[in-house]
Design a protein around this motif. Structure first.
Motif, PDB file in Angstrom:
ATOM      1  N   THR A 191       0.739  -0.997   0.119  1.00 46.04           N
ATOM      2  CA  THR A 191      -0.179  -0.289   0.221  1.00 46.04           C
ATOM      3  C   THR A 191       0.927   0.963   0.415  1.00 46.04           C
ATOM      4  O   THR A 191       0.339   2.171  -0.423  1.00 46.04           O
ATOM      5  N   GLU A 192       2.088   0.917   0.376  1.00 49.87           N
ATOM      6  CA  GLU A 192       3.310   2.305   0.428  1.00 49.87           C
ATOM      7  C   GLU A 192       3.407   2.430  -1.583  1.00 49.87           C
ATOM      8  O   GLU A 192       3.049   4.078  -1.750  1.00 49.87           O
ATOM      9  N   ARG A 193       3.060   2.173  -2.399  1.00 47.68           N
ATOM     10  CA  ARG A 193       3.279   2.476  -3.708  1.00 47.68           C
ATOM     11  C   ARG A 193       2.108   3.769  -3.996  1.00 47.68           C
ATOM     12  O   ARG A 193       2.620   4.245  -5.641  1.00 47.68           O
ATOM     13  N   GLN A 194       1.204   3.355  -2.966  1.00 45.08           N
ATOM     14  CA  GLN A 194      -0.432   4.203  -3.653  1.00 45.08           C
ATOM     15  C   GLN A 194       0.429   5.338  -3.866  1.00 45.08           C
ATOM     16  O   GLN A 194      -0.461   6.203  -4.064  1.00 45.08           O
ATOM     17  N   ALA A 195       1.115   5.796  -2.531  1.00 48.18           N
ATOM     18  CA  ALA A 195       1.847   7.310  -3.078  1.00 48.18           C
ATOM     19  C   ALA A 195       2.106   7.718  -3.851  1.00 48.18           C
ATOM     20  O   ALA A 195       2.207   9.386  -4.618  1.00 48.18           O
ATOM     21  N   LEU A 196       2.631   6.725  -5.241  1.00 46.49           N
ATOM     22  CA  LEU A 196       3.193   7.398  -6.164  1.00 46.49           C
ATOM     23  C   LEU A 196       1.755   7.645  -7.314  1.00 46.49           C
ATOM     24  O   LEU A 196       1.774   8.756  -8.101  1.00 46.49           O
ATOM     25  N   ARG A 197       0.900   7.082  -6.660  1.00 41.68           N
ATOM     26  CA  ARG A 197      -0.583   7.427  -6.960  1.00 41.68           C
ATOM     27  C   ARG A 197      -0.873   8.754  -6.905  1.00 41.68           C
ATOM     28  O   ARG A 197      -1.508   9.766  -8.238  1.00 41.68           O
ATOM     29  N   ARG A 198      -0.622   9.347  -5.986  1.00 43.64           N
ATOM     30  CA  ARG A 198      -0.460  10.925  -5.388  1.00 43.64           C
ATOM     31  C   ARG A 198      -0.244  11.922  -6.081  1.00 43.64           C
ATOM     32  O   ARG A 198      -0.393  12.596  -6.503  1.00 43.64           O
ATOM     33  N   GLN A 199       1.186  11.317  -5.851  1.00 45.37           N
ATOM     34  CA  GLN A 199       1.828  12.370  -6.900  1.00 45.37           C
ATOM     35  C   GLN A 199       2.106  12.524  -8.040  1.00 45.37           C
ATOM     36  O   GLN A 199       1.661  13.578  -8.077  1.00 45.37           O
ATOM     37  N   THR A 200       1.443  11.442  -9.008  1.00 42.45           N
ATOM     38  CA  THR A 200       1.392  11.427  -9.608  1.00 42.45           C
ATOM     39  C   THR A 200       0.096  12.316 -10.847  1.00 42.45           C
ATOM     40  O   THR A 200      -0.177  13.179 -11.442  1.00 42.45           O
ATOM     41  N   LEU A 201      -0.850  11.701  -8.997  1.00 42.07           N
ATOM     42  CA  LEU A 201      -2.295  12.732  -9.483  1.00 42.07           C
ATOM     43  C   LEU A 201      -2.205  14.439  -9.070  1.00 42.07           C
ATOM     44  O   LEU A 201      -3.237  15.513 -10.684  1.00 42.07           O
ATOM     45  N   HIS A 202      -1.394  14.343  -8.765  1.00 49.08           N
ATOM     46  CA  HIS A 202      -1.183  15.794  -8.018  1.00 49.08           C
ATOM     47  C   HIS A 202      -0.501  16.240 -10.048  1.00 49.08           C
ATOM     48  O   HIS A 202      -1.181  17.915 -10.197  1.00 49.08           O
ATOM     49  N   GLU A 203       0.987  15.727 -10.277  1.00 50.70           N
ATOM     50  CA  GLU A 203       1.000  16.173 -11.220  1.00 50.70           C
ATOM     51  C   GLU A 203       0.106  16.404 -12.996  1.00 50.70           C
ATOM     52  O   GLU A 203       0.193  17.195 -13.098  1.00 50.70           O
ATOM     53  N   LEU A 204      -0.582  15.419 -12.712  1.00 51.16           N
ATOM     54  CA  LEU A 204      -1.987  15.902 -14.045  1.00 51.16           C
ATOM     55  C   LEU A 204      -2.713  16.891 -13.171  1.00 51.16           C
ATOM     56  O   LEU A 204      -2.715  17.333 -14.724  1.00 51.16           O
ATOM     57  N   GLU A 205      -2.995  17.118 -12.558  1.00 51.86           N
ATOM     58  CA  GLU A 205      -3.777  18.247 -12.350  1.00 51.86           C
ATOM     59  C   GLU A 205      -3.533  19.082 -12.540  1.00 51.86           C
ATOM     60  O   GLU A 205      -3.321  20.617 -12.665  1.00 51.86           O
ATOM     61  N   SER A 206      -2.181  19.575 -12.401  1.00 50.62           N
ATOM     62  CA  SER A 206      -0.960  20.626 -11.784  1.00 50.62           C
ATOM     63  C   SER A 206      -0.703  20.426 -13.939  1.00 50.62           C
ATOM     64  O   SER A 206      -0.385  22.498 -14.365  1.00 50.62           O
ATOM     65  N   GLY A 207      -0.948  20.155 -13.898  1.00 47.68           N
ATOM     66  CA  GLY A 207      -0.282  19.762 -15.917  1.00 47.68           C
ATOM     67  C   GLY A 207       1.418  20.296 -15.883  1.00 47.68           C
ATOM     68  O   GLY A 207       1.686  20.394 -17.305  1.00 47.68           O
ATOM     69  N   GLU A 208       2.487  19.952 -15.190  1.00 51.79           N
ATOM     70  CA  GLU A 208       4.103  20.841 -15.215  1.00 51.79           C
ATOM     71  C   GLU A 208       4.135  18.874 -14.396  1.00 51.79           C
ATOM     72  O   GLU A 208       3.552  18.275 -13.451  1.00 51.79           O
ATOM     73  N   GLY A 209       5.603  18.704 -15.441  1.00 53.80           N
ATOM     74  CA  GLY A 209       6.753  17.643 -14.790  1.00 53.80           C
ATOM     75  C   GLY A 209       6.188  16.512 -16.103  1.00 53.80           C
ATOM     76  O   GLY A 209       5.425  16.665 -16.981  1.00 53.80           O
ATOM     77  N   ALA A 210       7.419  15.510 -15.688  1.00 55.58           N
ATOM     78  CA  ALA A 210       6.621  14.192 -16.629  1.00 55.58           C
ATOM     79  C   ALA A 210       6.200  13.272 -16.814  1.00 55.58           C
ATOM     80  O   ALA A 210       5.814  13.494 -17.994  1.00 55.58           O
ATOM     81  N   ARG A 211       5.620  13.707 -15.467  1.00 60.46           N
ATOM     82  CA  ARG A 211       4.108  12.244 -14.926  1.00 60.46           C
ATOM     83  C   ARG A 211       3.395  13.472 -16.229  1.00 60.46           C
ATOM     84  O   ARG A 211       2.745  12.643 -17.236  1.00 60.46           O
ATOM     85  N   ALA A 212       3.560  14.565 -16.109  1.00 62.66           N
ATOM     86  CA  ALA A 212       1.744  15.132 -16.387  1.00 62.66           C
ATOM     87  C   ALA A 212       2.080  14.993 -18.243  1.00 62.66           C
ATOM     88  O   ALA A 212       0.807  14.740 -19.090  1.00 62.66           O
ATOM     89  N   GLU A 213       3.339  15.049 -18.621  1.00 60.09           N
ATOM     90  CA  GLU A 213       4.038  15.142 -20.100  1.00 60.09           C
ATOM     91  C   GLU A 213       3.180  13.227 -20.872  1.00 60.09           C
ATOM     92  O   GLU A 213       2.920  13.220 -21.808  1.00 60.09           O
ATOM     93  N   ILE A 214       3.620  12.604 -19.288  1.00 62.77           N
ATOM     94  CA  ILE A 214       3.119  11.401 -20.103  1.00 62.77           C
ATOM     95  C   ILE A 214       1.694  10.871 -20.113  1.00 62.77           C
ATOM     96  O   ILE A 214       0.890  10.586 -20.901  1.00 62.77           O
ATOM     97  N   GLY A 215       1.236  11.842 -19.469  1.00 63.40           N
ATOM     98  CA  GLY A 215      -0.796  11.514 -18.743  1.00 63.40           C
ATOM     99  C   GLY A 215      -0.977  11.509 -19.721  1.00 63.40           C
ATOM    100  O   GLY A 215      -1.950  11.433 -20.846  1.00 63.40           O
ATOM    101  N   ARG A 216      -0.351  13.018 -20.693  1.00 65.91           N
ATOM    102  CA  ARG A 216      -1.158  14.023 -22.143  1.00 65.91           C
ATOM    103  C   ARG A 216      -0.717  12.758 -23.458  1.00 65.91           C
ATOM    104  O   ARG A 216      -1.844  12.737 -23.945  1.00 65.91           O
ATOM    105  N   LEU A 217       0.272  12.497 -23.142  1.00 63.10           N
ATOM    106  CA  LEU A 217       0.876  11.399 -24.357  1.00 63.10           C
ATOM    107  C   LEU A 217      -0.348  10.120 -24.211  1.00 63.10           C
ATOM    108  O   LEU A 217      -1.031   9.754 -25.240  1.00 63.10           O
ATOM    109  N   VAL A 218      -1.030   8.954 -23.196  1.00 68.87           N
ATOM    110  CA  VAL A 218      -1.527   8.140 -22.943  1.00 68.87           C
ATOM    111  C   VAL A 218      -2.827   8.319 -22.601  1.00 68.87           C
ATOM    112  O   VAL A 218      -3.276   7.417 -24.415  1.00 68.87           O
ATOM    113  N   ALA A 219      -3.171   9.232 -22.585  1.00 69.67           N
ATOM    114  CA  ALA A 219      -4.673  10.233 -23.091  1.00 69.67           C
ATOM    115  C   ALA A 219      -4.558  10.448 -24.040  1.00 69.67           C
ATOM    116  O   ALA A 219      -5.721   9.635 -24.841  1.00 69.67           O
TER     117      ALA A 219
END
Length: 639
Positions: free
Chosen positions: A208-236
């Motif tokens: 369950t520790e790994r879920q921190a990654l989900r929260r962090q990624t979600l934050h980045e997606l919402e802000s739209g900034e950072g590498a994960r947001a970039e990947i999120g845009r590509l995936v979507a």
RNA sequence: GCGCCGCUAGCUCAAUGGAUAGAGCUCCAGACUUCGAAUCUGGCGGUUGGGGGUUCGAGUCCCUCGCGGCGCGCCA
């Protein structure tokens, strides 16, 4: 025409009842269950018996005595316990149906309806449950447009939600892929993500520790900034492209893609949030398990009475926004109440408009609807209620009332279908199995469409093995499409579809291809007539002049059905029960196929008799074509 | 616990409070030298989950009980 006769009849019957008994009675002549009981029927004498203190039959006789029949009504009889049964002039109605469109388009009201449907999370392949949503939404839009409505179809893309975040975590943390590597992944990308998403779910479960990654990624997606947001845009983007392709295969398209990321980045939510807070609709919780959250208290509303926890969280304690919060902002925008607008961009490759943070100047007008219909499965009724409650609390009661949740039950897998996917009868306990993207359980939409096309091809080749490949493909596609769409709308919305391969792949009986086959038969008759230099059309005045006895009961029964199309279509929209159209089309085709065997046209020597039958086939063809177009079923010339 | 949905022929499903509860599938028996048999005809198959009630009339409305499903997440 049928409605006009019905209304005139109602007015005159009401006047008779007023004159005879001094009573105000709402008369609504019905369509009797069988044609031998007449074409319109008034059961009111049964209801009046008590007040008038006479027998229903006597009352019926008295009403009839001074009743002037409207144009087009040939006869009235008192039948059964006291029904007033009216019989139409068959030739006259036939002529009208040949002459006029079967659905009269009213004047434009200028009131726009937004239909939102499909809304698949852009993190995995579409499955057959999504097909039910898309087909219902698409047919709804077609019906509204046919009845003269202005319709804007939107497909909401939740590109900043947990589901996309999970797949990003899968690519980055579980697979260790770079954005370039993800970009280079081969198609079908949505299938790859389907498996990855299920894998990530299991991976989170292990630690369950790994879920921190989900929260962090979600934050980045919402802000739209950072590498994960970039990947999120590509995936979507890659997934949406696949979804659009799948939907195009079944003839579904959209006017606008609305993106959740734009809602956030253009501060749509902030605006909605401030208004909700100012109106006292939400408050900051300072203690208890929801401390630090902004929530909407619902305990004072009877609609939400009895809930265990009657407050809905709108903003989480970590500052991120729940889906329903964004949805309230989106709903306000749909009605033009937000005071903000999206930027709009044309997605060239997909040939579709989409919302964006910044857009082009020249774009169609979107939003600002009079009415909003959200096509979402029944499990989300609670959330849709909260969206409406949000509008009410911002003092928009009219818009809340015109926020319609078109709810339908989910598609589950039959035990047989589950077994085919590797879930044994023992593991499902012989019951249907709910699909789950999270667990990777489901039949992918493209797989089903592929199977339908393969089956169609087989059936066609069994009948004609010498077709050129392009013709074979085009026919196979048309049949597969009809089978699928019909399968998805023939069941009433409040019933769970227990998906079964054998049933979905059946082209007999209650099926789209059955409807198509009926129309192909009419086309063949018309073509053969032309080949023999016989007029394959029937002039309305010619039909009207035929001897009355040629309109035999079974021919008339079918003709009368087509006269009902307008009212049946309106009823389907009013009740949001689109299966009514499918059932109605089926009834008509069944009647035609019976007549087809009983009343040959080409072999009929008597010209007048042949003309009556031809007129029937013409009207049927016109009627069923209208209905199949409403349902989005293609009409092949041959199959 | 509260709310919503479902329960109708062996199976899958229909039936704006209205007349004899209907289709498809399955099974059985038939119809292709005829406008295409992806069709049609006939047959088998029902206490509409149980029980009360309202009504001239209930599969449909009300009450109640049973069975199954879904919802009531800082998932969507």
């Amino acid at each position: 025409m049928l409605t006009a006769i019905r209304n005139t009849l109602a007015t005159r019957i009401e006047a008779r009842i007023r004159d005879l008994y001094g009573l105000t009675h709402q008369a609504r002549p019905e369509i009797p269950p069988r044609r031998d009981l007449g074409d319109l029927s008034f059961p009111g004498a049964l209801q009046l018996a008590r007040d008038v203190k006479k027998s229903p039959r006597q009352i019926a006789e008295e009403i009839v005595a001074g009743l002037e029949l409207p144009e087009g009504v040939r006869e009235v009889r008192v039948e059964g316990p006291g029904f007033l049964n009216f019989y139409l002039d068959r030739g006259r109605m036939t002529a009208a149906l040949l002459r006029e469109p079967l659905i009269a388009v009213p004047e434009e009201t200028g009131k726009k309806t937004i239909v939102e449907h499909t809304n698949i999370n852009p993190n995995k392949a579409a499955h057959i449950g999504h097909l039910r949503n898309a087909v219902l939404g698409d047919v709804l839009a077609r019906l509204l447009r046919a009845l003269g409505g202005t319709v804007e179809v939107q497909n909401y893309i939740d590109d900043t939600g947990v589901q996309v975040a999970d797949v990003v975590v899968g690519f980055v943390d579980l697979r260790g892929l770079t954005i370039d590597a993800i970009r280079d992944l081969p198609e079908p990308f949505d299938y790859t993500c389907w498996d990855l998403y299920a894998e990530v779910g299991r991976w989170f479960g292990e630690d369950t520790e790994r879920q921190a990654l989900r929260r962090q990624t979600l934050h980045e997606l919402e802000s739209g900034e950072g590498a994960r947001a970039e990947i999120g845009r590509l995936v979507a983007r890659r997934i949406v492209s696949r979804h659009l392709r799948t939907m195009r295969r079944i003839g579904v398209d959209y006017d606008l893609l609305t993106r959740e990321s734009a809602i956030l980045q253009l501060d749509f939510f902030r605006e909605a949030f401030e208004r909700l807070a100012a109106a006292g609709a939400i408050r900051l919780e300072t203690e208890g398990k929801s401390a630090g959250c902004w929530l909407m208290p619902l305990s004072d509303s009877s609609e939400f009475a009895g809930l265990e926890d009657p407050d809905k969280i709108i903003v989480r304690s970590d500052g991120t926004v729940t889906y329903v919060g964004k949805d309230i902002a989106y709903q306000l925008w749909k009605f033009g109440l937000l005071g903000l607008d999206f930027g709009y961009r044309y997605w060239q490759e997909e040939e579709i408009w989409e919302s964006a943070v910044t857009g082009v100047d020249d774009h169609p007008a979107f939003g600002s609807a009079y009415q909003v219909i959200n096509v979402i499965d029944k499990r989300q009724s609670y959330l849709q209620k909260i969206v409406r409650a949000g509008l009410e609390r911002l003092n928009y009661p009219d818009e809340a009332a015109r926020s319609i949740h078109f709810a339908y039950e989910m598609v589950a897998l039959s035990p047989a279908a589950a077994a085919r996917l590797g879930y044994s009868e023992a593991s499902t306990d012989g019951k249907r199995l709910e699909m789950s993207g999270r667990k990777g359980i489901g039949v992918k939409a493209d797989d089903l469409i592929d199977q339908l096309e393969a089956k169609s091809r087989e059936e066609i080749q069994a009948r004609d093995g010498s077709l050129p490949p392009e013709e074979l493909d085009s026919r196979a596609h048309a049949i597969a499409l009809a089978a699928l769409r019909f399968f998805m709308i023939k069941t009433t919305t409040n019933r769970i579809i227990a998906f079964d391969f054998a049933e979905a792949l059946s082209f007999e009986g209650d099926s789209g291809p059955y409807l198509q086959y009926s129309l192909v038969r009419t086309a063949n008759i018309f073509r053969r007539l032309r080949e023999e230099s016989i007029d394959d059309e029937v002039k309305p005045e010619h039909a009207a002049a035929l001897p009355a006895e040629l309109w035999e009961d079974d021919l008339w029964d079918l003709i009368f059905s087509t006269a009902e199309i307008q009212e049946r279509t309106e009823a389907a929209i009013a009740s949001l029960e689109l299966s009514q159209i499918a059932r109605f089309a089926l009834e008509m085709a069944q009647k035609f196929n019976t007549i087809y065997h009983r009343h040959p046209i080409l072999q009929e020597g008597d010209v007048e008799r042949r003309t009556a039958r031809l007129a029937t086939a013409r009207i049927f063809s016109k009627g069923l074509r209208t209905l199949t177009e409403l349902m989005g079923l293609p009409i092949p010339e041959r199959m």
